[in-house]
Enzyme design. Structure first.
Site, mmCIF file in Angstrom:
data_model
loop_
_atom_site.group_PDB
_atom_site.id
_atom_site.type_symbol
_atom_site.label_atom_id
_atom_site.label_comp_id
_atom_site.label_asym_id
_atom_site.label_seq_id
_atom_site.Cartn_x
_atom_site.Cartn_y
_atom_site.Cartn_z
ATOM 1 N N ASP A 1 0.837 -1.199 0.000
ATOM 2 C CA ASP A 1 0.000 0.000 0.000
ATOM 3 C C ASP A 1 0.879 1.259 0.000
ATOM 4 O O ASP A 1 1.874 1.322 0.730
ATOM 5 C CB ASP A 1 -0.868 -0.032 1.267
ATOM 6 C CG ASP A 1 -1.961 1.014 1.259
ATOM 7 O OD1 ASP A 1 -2.774 1.001 0.327
ATOM 8 O OD2 ASP A 1 -2.000 1.843 2.195
ATOM 9 N N GLU B 1 1.822 -0.541 -4.945
ATOM 10 C CA GLU B 1 0.892 0.514 -5.326
ATOM 11 C C GLU B 1 1.732 1.777 -5.468
ATOM 12 O O GLU B 1 2.006 2.477 -4.501
ATOM 13 C CB GLU B 1 -0.195 0.711 -4.261
ATOM 14 C CG GLU B 1 -1.263 1.679 -4.746
ATOM 15 C CD GLU B 1 -2.002 2.405 -3.627
ATOM 16 O OE1 GLU B 1 -3.084 2.923 -3.891
ATOM 17 O OE2 GLU B 1 -1.483 2.490 -2.500
HETATM 18 C C1 NOJ Z 1 -4.479 2.839 -1.005
HETATM 19 C C2 NOJ Z 1 -5.619 1.894 -0.793
HETATM 20 O O1 NOJ Z 1 -5.886 1.212 -1.977
HETATM 21 C C3 NOJ Z 1 -6.771 2.735 -0.306
HETATM 22 O O2 NOJ Z 1 -7.966 1.994 -0.269
HETATM 23 C C4 NOJ Z 1 -6.425 3.322 1.025
HETATM 24 O O3 NOJ Z 1 -7.453 4.204 1.428
HETATM 25 C C5 NOJ Z 1 -5.106 4.097 0.979
HETATM 26 N N1 NOJ Z 1 -4.088 3.420 0.239
HETATM 27 C C6 NOJ Z 1 -4.586 4.346 2.375
HETATM 28 O O4 NOJ Z 1 -4.154 3.149 2.937
#
Ligand code: NOJ
Length: 538
Positions: free
Chosen positions: A207, A261
């Site tokens: 993440d 991500e």
């Molecule tokens: C990316 C995640 O996909 C999202 O759902 C989340 O709110 C943020 N990161 C914070 O963790």
């Protein structure tokens, strides 16, 4: 034998609380997933990515983790997770889990200890506490804004009721950012990695992978920032973290993998995360955000492949996820692009057009070289639910934007599995109402309703995934562009395989002698109509 499975895997994203409810409380859980593993195997994917399943107050749908080594009771137990990993493997499905290292929950033991221990304590050094600006420290320490809106800082009220320093949260206030300069933070996450690797997970989705390191001194962004050089993302120190993680991962057998991500402005920045000793792959957000336009789509594909070539990493192709507008709805709008910042509004969408394009996009995506992500419900052709009542919206972005952004709940509505009842088979009969209601019209979109319909989106995905596995996965990861006329995206893979997407408004002829392997829609008179993709054997 090394297979490099992660270079070409079809990975299915399970948003746990909306996939299937096994225990009848209206929230999806691990028992629900276990009961649907045969469905996932038959769909033909290679791996499952689970959004966070850890203990969490759910201030951000589980991306606020209170205990990285346990399962939230709403989802099950650690033993359930262990069973699920084993059973998924038994079905030939690998398991990736979400790791959330940028921030934890304000209910995590470390943050509670930090608040309790008071100003200047070692417990606070694991986070970013800083004195406020202004005469009484009443202004945030810098000008950073949260990705969810408002200041990225919240002021602490100390145990004695006095106003204390501020702490940093790039997301909701319930998600304090961890200080990755602190050796205990690094050691903790290395241990968490081992904890789950020892339990057999095949890898991690990371993440906010670009956000862990912050620029020393936490300088202001300023009025006219250089978006490629923000003080809270893509700071050089982040790469050292991934190098140390990669060393750990590589001590395990079975080709475990990291997918990041990584949302950054340039392909060059993103590619640095995919150097051979860092992460294996990253989500392709440029593709996800791209408008339904042949030239733009081709350009994104070209730039993706060119950007990754220097580091030798595979591409990934993504159309939707739990943070974005479902692409059936996006592609039915006048403006078909997506932007994390400003597109979660109630723009009208033509569902017939959107679904036709979504089917065509699926075949484009599944024939490109690299890996592919399927967000749960993509395979059912689910649209965004745009009319959830305001009082049911749970996403913190809705509240923090003062309602200006409807938030992400519309793509998180529980899956419709079967029947006509209240939860469409999401929960067992007689269960509590599901945490978000499904539209009545979804009774026609259930997995059961689509199961035996040869024209269904579900069967399009099944056939395409099977063909992809048999014909495309073994091929080299390259393509050759073909000029098939304006408004088309056309390329050859090797071995006589061609993909032709017609995104123009006029029909396009099929090449002489080509055999149609699969089409996203009818081909009247042997032509490819607008918003249709065909796979051909030449
Ligand atoms: C990316 C995640 O996909 C999202 O759902 C989340 O709110 C943020 N990161 C914070 O963790």
């Amino acid at each position: 034998m090394t297979t490099h499975w992660w270079r070409h895997a079809a990975i299915y994203q399970i948003y746990v609380r909306s996939f299937a409810d096994g225990d009848g409380d209206g929230t999806g859980d691990l028992a629900g997933v276990r009961s649907r593993l045969a469905y996932l195997r038959e769909l033909g994917v290679d791996a499952l990515w689970f959004t966070p399943w850890y203990t969490s107050p759910m201030a951000d749908g589980g991306y606020d983790v209170a205990d990285y080594r346990d399962i939230d009771p709403r989802f099950g137990t650690l033993a359930d997770a262990e069973r699920l990993i084993t059973e998924a493997h038994g079905h030939g499905l690998r398991v990736l889990i979400d790791l959330v290292p940028n921030h934890c929950s304000d209910q995590h033991a470390w943050f509670r200890a930090a608040l309790a221990a008071g100003p200047g304590s070692p417990e606070r050094e694991r986070f970013w506490f800083a004195p406020g600006r202004g005469a009484d420290g009443g202004l945030p320490p810098n000008d950073w804004t949260s990705y969810f809106g408002g200041s990225a800082w919240t002021r602490v009220t100390e145990a004695d009721g006095s106003a204390g320093p501020w702490y940093l949260h790039m997301f909701a206030p319930e998600q304090p950012d961890l200080n990755w300069e602190h050796p205990e933070v690094r050691a903790e996450f290395e241990d968490v990695l081992r904890f789950w690797l020892d339990r057999g997970v095949d890898g991690f989705r990371i993440d906010v992978a670009h956000g862990l390191a912050k620029k020393p001194g936490l300088p202001d962004v300023g009025a006219d920032p250089d978006v490629t050089d923000l003080p809270y993302q893509d700071c050089d120190a982040v790469h050292g973290i991934y190098r140390s993680w990669r060393k750990i991962l590589d001590t395990y057998d079975g080709e475990r993998t990291f997918v990041g991500e990584v949302w950054l402005p340039t392909p060059e920045q993103s590619a640095r995360y995919l150097r051979p000793d860092e992460l294996h792959s990253a989500f392709n957000f440029e593709f996800l955000c791209c408008a339904w336009d042949a030239d733009a789509l081709r350009r994104v594909v070209e730039e993706t492949l060119a950007g990754l070539a220097p580091v030798g990493a595979p591409a990934t192709w993504v159309l939707s996820n739990h943070d974005t507008i479902r692409h059936v709805t996006r592609y039915g709008r006048e403006d078909t692009s997506f932007d994390m910042g400003d597109k979660r509004l109630l723009d009208p969408s033509d569902p017939v057009l959107g679904r036709r394009r979504a089917r065509a996009a699926a075949l484009l995506t599944l024939s490109l070289p690299g890996g592919v992500y399927v967000y749960q419900g993509d395979e059912l052709g689910l649209p965004e639910v745009q009319d959830l009542p305001d009082e049911l919206l749970q996403d913190p972005t809705y509240v923090r934007s003062g309602g200006a952004d409807r938030g992400r709940d519309g793509c998180r509505v529980p899956l419709p599995w079967s029947g006509f009842g209240t939860s469409l088979g999401f929960s067992p009969d007689g269960a509590a109402p599901s945490w978000l209601p499904q539209p009545v019209s979804w009774s026609g979109l259930t997995a059961q309703a689509q199961q035996d319909d040869p024209e269904s989106v579900l069967n399009l995905y099944r056939t395409a995934l099977a063909l992809r596995r048999a014909r495309l996965v073994p091929l080299p990861e390259t393509l050759t562009w073909v000029d098939a006329g304006p408004g088309t995206v056309c390329f050859d893979r090797q071995d006589g395989f061609r993909c032709l997407l017609n995104a123009s408004s006029a029909a396009v002829g099929l090449p002489d002698g080509a055999r149609v392997l699969l089409a996203s829609g009818p081909l009247p008179g042997g032509t490819v109509p607008p918003d249709t993709t065909v796979w051909l054997s030449l």
